[in-house]
Scaffold this motif. Structure first.
Motif, PDB file in Angstrom:
ATOM      1  N   SER A  51      48.826   0.185 -22.914  1.00 44.91           N
ATOM      2  CA  SER A  51      47.468   0.135 -23.458  1.00 44.91           C
ATOM      3  C   SER A  51      47.300  -1.019 -24.435  1.00 44.91           C
ATOM      4  CB  SER A  51      47.149   1.464 -24.142  1.00 44.91           C
ATOM      5  OG  SER A  51      47.261   2.541 -23.226  1.00 44.91           O
ATOM      6  N   LYS A  54      47.076  -4.411 -22.813  1.00 47.64           N
ATOM      7  CA  LYS A  54      45.792  -4.688 -22.169  1.00 47.64           C
ATOM      8  C   LYS A  54      44.631  -4.820 -23.158  1.00 47.64           C
ATOM      9  CE  LYS A  54      46.770  -2.371 -17.741  1.00 47.64           C
ATOM     10  NZ  LYS A  54      46.353  -1.276 -16.833  1.00 47.64           N
ATOM     11  N   PHE A 128      43.034   3.227 -29.317  1.00 49.26           N
ATOM     12  CA  PHE A 128      44.349   2.595 -29.221  1.00 49.26           C
ATOM     13  C   PHE A 128      44.560   1.578 -30.328  1.00 49.26           C
ATOM     14  CE2 PHE A 128      44.239   4.059 -24.695  1.00 49.26           C
ATOM     15  CZ  PHE A 128      45.403   4.827 -24.769  1.00 49.26           C
TER      16      PHE A 128
END
Length: 316
Positions: A51, A54, A128
């Protein structure tokens, strides 16, 4: 009512299923231990690494939600620790462990699936971003405070306390996963190439198993946490986790930083989660306040079904 049924209930049904099969003896304690070891030590760190690799770092790290969440967390740590020490007359190490439980929200295993079900996968960037500092920062605060309290009067210097804290943080699987995610970001930035496809595909496969396995295993783990005694400490941790932390995060993000809706949702929902299992693991690591931490995880997780529903109703 639709938010409770469509967003919150599926997550807690998975936890409840894990609890039920463990209670009935269909999933043994060693099996629960193995599943949680897989989830926490391998699958969830891979999910975090993927995560973060990205993330669009420039767009995701909005200071408003970050400061709102962490200011609320630190406030709960301070309130919980001081109240445990002064009001409840607990020892210094007990007070730190209780404050840690009030601070360490279950941002990943509960916050991510609930935010995703409520607002879709595209709403998770803010989650995140917060999570990327969550374990390193909280473990730093907790370990430094605990090492300082434990070393008080022994003559141990700050350098020794800092070294113990650093070693403890770098050995945490979640922190290792976060660091790997930033390493993949650096690889892409330096080479101008994306992470190799086969590696990312393998990470995707493991990451897809992370949250279902962790939620199912969490149900089995909660079976062990019998709420016994320490009622005032448990009630305090529960109130700080479910009401005070998200309340501070909402007030700061909405009224002070005027955070956009996506960031507001991420900050408040991440703050609104019950204490994570790491609260118990931290207390168990130092052999102090385990019953308070364990019972707080269990009771606050159950009550969060209703408190999260309220926060979802408040959020735009």
């Amino acid at each position: 009512m639709s938010a409770l049924i469509d967003v919150i209930l599926p997550v807690f049904l998975v936890i409840g299923f894990g609890y039920l099969v463990a209670w009935k003896g269909l999933f043994s304690a060693p099996a629960v231990e193995g599943l949680m070891r897989f989830a926490q030590n391998f699958a969830v760190p891979v999910l975090l690494a993927r995560s973060i690799a990205k993330l669009d770092l420039s767009a995701s790290y909005d200071p408003g939600p970050m400061l709102s969440f962490y200011a609320g967390a630190l406030a709960c740590f301070a309130i919980g620790s001081l109240a445990a020490r002064i009001w409840l007359k607990r020892t210094g190490p007990d007070a730190v462990a209780i404050g840690f439980a009030a601070m360490f929200s279950n941002s990943l295993l509960l916050g991510v699936p609930i935010t995703e079900r409520a607002y879709g996968p595209d709403a998770l960037a803010g989650n995140f971003a917060i999570i990327s500092f969550h374990s390193p920062f909280f473990y730093t605060v907790g370990i430094v405070a605990m090492e300082w309290v434990r070393s008080h009067g022994t003559g141990a210097g700050l350098s020794r306390v800092g070294l113990n804290a650093l070693v403890g943080i770098l050995r945490t699987p979640l922190v290792i996963g976060i660091l790997c995610g930033f390493a993949l970001q650096a690889f892409s930035a330096l080479t101008g190439q994306a992470v190799p496809g086969p590696l990312m595909a393998a990470m995707d496969m493991i990451a897809q198993a992370a949250l279902p396995a962790a939620l199912f295993g969490l149900g089995g783990v909660l079976l062990r946490y019998r709420p016994e005694g320490d009622g005032r400490a448990i009630a305090m941790v529960t109130a700080l986790s479910l009401i005070v932390h998200p309340g501070i995060a909402y007030s700061l993000a909405h009224f002070v930083f005027h955070t956009p809706v996506a960031g507001l949702r991420s900050a408040v929902l991440t703050a609104a989660m019950a204490p994570g299992v790491n609260a118990y693991l931290f207390a168990n690591l130092y052999g102090t306040a385990q019953r308070v931490a364990a019972s707080s995880v269990l009771i606050a997780t159950g009550l969060s079904i209703l408190s999260i529903w309220v926060w979802l109703a408040i959020l735009p």
